[in-house]
Design an enzyme around this catalytic site. Structure first.
Site, PDB file in Angstrom:
ATOM      1  N   ARG A  16      -9.275  -3.578  -2.965  1.00  0.00           N
ATOM      2  CA  ARG A  16      -9.903  -4.721  -2.305  1.00  0.00           C
ATOM      3  C   ARG A  16      -8.977  -5.416  -1.310  1.00  0.00           C
ATOM      4  O   ARG A  16      -9.420  -6.244  -0.516  1.00  0.00           O
ATOM      5  CB  ARG A  16     -10.390  -5.721  -3.354  1.00  0.00           C
ATOM      6  CG  ARG A  16     -11.665  -5.257  -4.065  1.00  0.00           C
ATOM      7  CD  ARG A  16     -12.241  -6.373  -4.906  1.00  0.00           C
ATOM      8  NE  ARG A  16     -11.481  -6.579  -6.132  1.00  0.00           N
ATOM      9  CZ  ARG A  16     -11.553  -7.677  -6.879  1.00  0.00           C
ATOM     10  NH1 ARG A  16     -12.333  -8.679  -6.506  1.00  0.00           N
ATOM     11  NH2 ARG A  16     -10.843  -7.779  -7.990  1.00  0.00           N
ATOM     12  N   THR A  84      -5.824  -0.160 -18.356  1.00  0.00           N
ATOM     13  CA  THR A  84      -4.622  -0.883 -18.794  1.00  0.00           C
ATOM     14  C   THR A  84      -4.083  -0.360 -20.118  1.00  0.00           C
ATOM     15  O   THR A  84      -2.863  -0.328 -20.332  1.00  0.00           O
ATOM     16  CB  THR A  84      -4.926  -2.378 -18.910  1.00  0.00           C
ATOM     17  OG1 THR A  84      -6.085  -2.555 -19.746  1.00  0.00           O
ATOM     18  CG2 THR A  84      -5.195  -2.989 -17.543  1.00  0.00           C
ATOM     19  N   ASN A 377      32.665 -22.901  30.423  1.00  0.00           N
ATOM     20  CA  ASN A 377      31.379 -23.357  30.966  1.00  0.00           C
ATOM     21  C   ASN A 377      30.739 -22.214  31.754  1.00  0.00           C
ATOM     22  O   ASN A 377      31.339 -21.683  32.696  1.00  0.00           O
ATOM     23  CB  ASN A 377      31.559 -24.564  31.880  1.00  0.00           C
ATOM     24  CG  ASN A 377      30.221 -25.153  32.292  1.00  0.00           C
ATOM     25  OD1 ASN A 377      29.619 -25.950  31.577  1.00  0.00           O
ATOM     26  ND2 ASN A 377      29.729 -24.733  33.458  1.00  0.00           N
TER      27      ASN A 377
END
Length: 465
Positions: A16, A84, A377
Site C-alpha cells: 500500500r 506473522t 578580501n
C-alpha cells in the site's frame, strides 16, 4: 539460557506504500523507519547482539542497510511471507535459547525507549503480554477482551456489536516467555481465508493450556504503524513536533515551529535562534548564540558559536566557526571551512575550500578547491577556474591579500602573502609577496565604431537616436 531478545518484524511487502523501496526504509524526516525502531530498542538497554531484524520482501536492501548502519545486529530471513506466526517461527532457531522474546513491528518509529523499558519489566508477569492501545477510532482493529488471568483478541469481523464498542485494540506487538511460546508455536495453523499463520492465535492457544496472558497499554501515538504514504506523513509530522518540543524545552528559540524541520540526529545548543522556514538535517551541530536565518537548509553542517546565517543559505558537509557570517543566498558545500569571523555573502558558492580567519568573500564569487589565508578580501565576480576537464586543481591565496573584482584564477595557481590582483585579471602564474598581479589586455578605443555599425546603433542627421 540468555535473558531477553527482541525480534523486529520487517519482512512485509508494504504494497500500500506504492513504492519500490521497502516499507521500513521509507524516511521519517531524514532517517529510515527501521532506524528509529532499532535505535529505540538499543536505547532501552537491549544489547545489539540480542536484537534481530527479520527481513523478506526487499530483504536484500534492508539487510544491506542494517549491515552498514547496525553491524552488530542479526539479520534473519522469512523467504515466504505466510503471516506473522510463520515469521516468528522462521526465527525460532535464533530465539529458542532465550528466556524472553519481544516481537515488535518494524514500522512503529514513535515507540519510545521508556515505554519499551516498562514493557520489558511487565512481560515477566505473563506467558504472553500483548501490547495494546486505546484507539480514538478503533475501526477494524482486533478488540482486546480481558479476563481475570487472560486476554484474548477478537477480530473485528468476528466481534459482537457489544465487543465492537471496546476501544482497547491489538497493536500487533508481543512479549513472550520463550518456554511457553515453544509449547504452542507449532500448533498455530493457517485455517483461515488468507491461509496464513497468525501470531494472534498464540493467545488463544495459551489460554486453552491455562497459561497467563495479559495486555500492556501504550499511548496510541506511540503505536502508529505505517502502511500508506498518508500514514507516513502523519508519523513524520508527529516525530517532527516531538523533536521541536524537545529543543524548545532545552532553550532553543524557534520562532515558527510549524514551518521548521529539524532531523532526529541534529544537536542544538541553548540560545540558538531558528527563524521561520528553516530545515536542519543529518548530523548538523549548532553552537550557542547562533542564528539560522529564514529559508536556510543545513545538512551535516557544523556551526560554531555566535554564527549568523543571514537567510537562504544552503550549507552541506561543511564547518562554520565562531563569529562567522554567511548569506543571504550562498551555497557552502563539500568540506568547506569558514574560520572565525570570516564571511561568505550574497550569491557566493564555496566548494571544498578553506576560508581563513577574518577573510571575506562578499558577493557574486565562486571559490572551489581554494585555500585562503587570514584577512583576505575577494572582490565581486571573482572565481577559481579549478576544473581543467580532468582534474580539480588548487588555488592558494596567502594572508592579507586583496583580490580585485572579476579576477579569474586559472588553477593551479598561488598568491603569496600581501599580494593583490587588478580588477578584471586572469591570473595564470604565481603572484609574489606584496606584488600586484595584472593579467588583462590593454584597453583600445575604436573611434566612430557605433556610427559605422548602423545595425547596432542608428542615428539621425542631428545625432539623435
Amino acid at each position: 539460557m540468555k535473558n531477553l531478545c527482541v525480534l523486529i518484524m520487517a519482512a512485509g511487502k508494504g504494497t500500500r506504500m506504492k513504492s519500490a523501496a521497502p516499507k521500513v526504509l521509507q524516511p521519517v524526516l531524514d532517517r529510515p523507519i527501521i532506524d528509529y525502531v532499532i535505535g529505540n530498542v538499543l536505547e532501552a538497554g537491549v544489547n545489539p547482539q540480542d536484537t534481530a531484524v527479520l527481513v523478506g520482501s526487499g530483504g536484500g536492501l534492508v539487510e544491506g542497510h542494517i549491515s552498514k548502519k547496525f553491524p552488530s545486529l542479526k539479520v534473519l530471513w522469512q523467504h515466504e511471507q505466510l503471516g506473522t506466526g510463520h515469521a516468528v517461527k522462521s526465527a525460532l532457531d535464533w530465539w529458542k535459547d532465550y528466556d524472553s522474546l519481544i516481537v515488535l513491528n518494524g514500522d512503529v518509529p514513535l515507540l519510545k525507549p521508556e515505554s519499551l523499558k516498562e514493557l520489558i519489566s511487565a512481560c515477566e508477569k505473563n506467558d504472553c503480554t500483548v501490547i495494546t492501545f486505546n484507539a480514538e477510532n478503533p475501526g477494524a482493529y482486533g478488540r482486546i477482551i480481558r479476563g481475570e488471568n487472560s486476554v484474548s483478541i477478537v477480530e473485528y469481523k468476528d466481534a459482537s456489536p457489544e465487543q465492537r464498542k471496546i476501544n482497547e485494540v491489538n497493536a500487533g506487538c508481543y512479549a513472550f516467555k520463550v518456554k511457553s511460546l515453544l509449547k504452542i508455536i507449532n500448533s498455530i495453523t493457517n485455517n483461515n481465508a488468507q491461509k496464513e499463520y497468525y501470531i494472534t492465535d498464540s493467545l488463544g492457544l495459551m489460554n486453552e493450556q491455562g497459561m497467563t496472558t495479559g495486555a500492556f497499554i501504550l499511548p496510541e501515538e506511540e503505536m502508529q504503524g505505517v502502511n500508506t504514504q498518508a500514514e507516513l506523513a502523519g508519523v513524520s509530522r508527529a516525530m517532527r513536533m516531538r523533536i521541536l518540543s524537545r529543543w524548545l524545552n532545552e532553550g532553543v528559540i524557534i520562532y515558527d515551529p510549524e514551518s521548521v524541520y529539524i532531523g532526529p540526529d541534529v544537536i542544538l545548543s541553548p540560545d540558538v535562534s531558528i527563524m521561520p522556514n528553516v530545515q536542519i538535517w543529518g548530523s548538523s551541530k549548532i553552537g550557542e548564540g547562533s542564528v539560522i536565518g529564514s529559508g536556510s537548509i543545513l545538512t551535516n553542517a557544523e556551526i560554531g558559536r555566535n554564527v549568523k546565517i543571514i537567510a537562504y543559505a544552503v550549507i552541506e558537509n561543511s564547518i562554520i566557526k565562531d563569529g562567522a557570517k554567511a548569506g543571504p543566498f550562498c551555497y557552502i558545500r563539500d568540506n568547506t571551512c569558514l574560520e572565525e569571523k570570516s564571511f561568505a555573502g550574497k550569491f557566493v558558492e564555496l566548494k571544498n575550500s578553506h576560508i581563513g580567519e577574518g577573510s571575506k568573500v562578499p558577493h557574486l564569487s565562486y571559490m572551489g578547491d581554494a585555500t585562503l589565508g587570514h584577512d583576505v578580501n575577494i572582490g565581486a565576480g571573482s572565481i577559481t577556474c579549478n576544473y581543467d576537464g580532468e582534474n580539480k586543481n588548487k588555488t592558494f591565496i596567502g594572508n592579507n591579500c586583496f583580490i580585485g573584482s572579476n579576477t579569474m584564477f586559472v588553477a593551479p595557481v598561488e598568491l603569496d602573502d600581501g599580494a593583490a590582483t587588478a580588477a578584471g585579471s586572469v591570473i595564470t602564474q604565481k603572484v609574489p609577496e606584496n606584488s600586484l598581479g595584472v593579467g588583462r589586455a590593454r584597453q583600445k578605443n575604436i573611434a566612430d565604431w557605433s556610427l559605422r555599425n548602423h545595425h547596432n546603433h542608428k542615428t539621425t542627421a542631428k545625432g539623435e537616436e
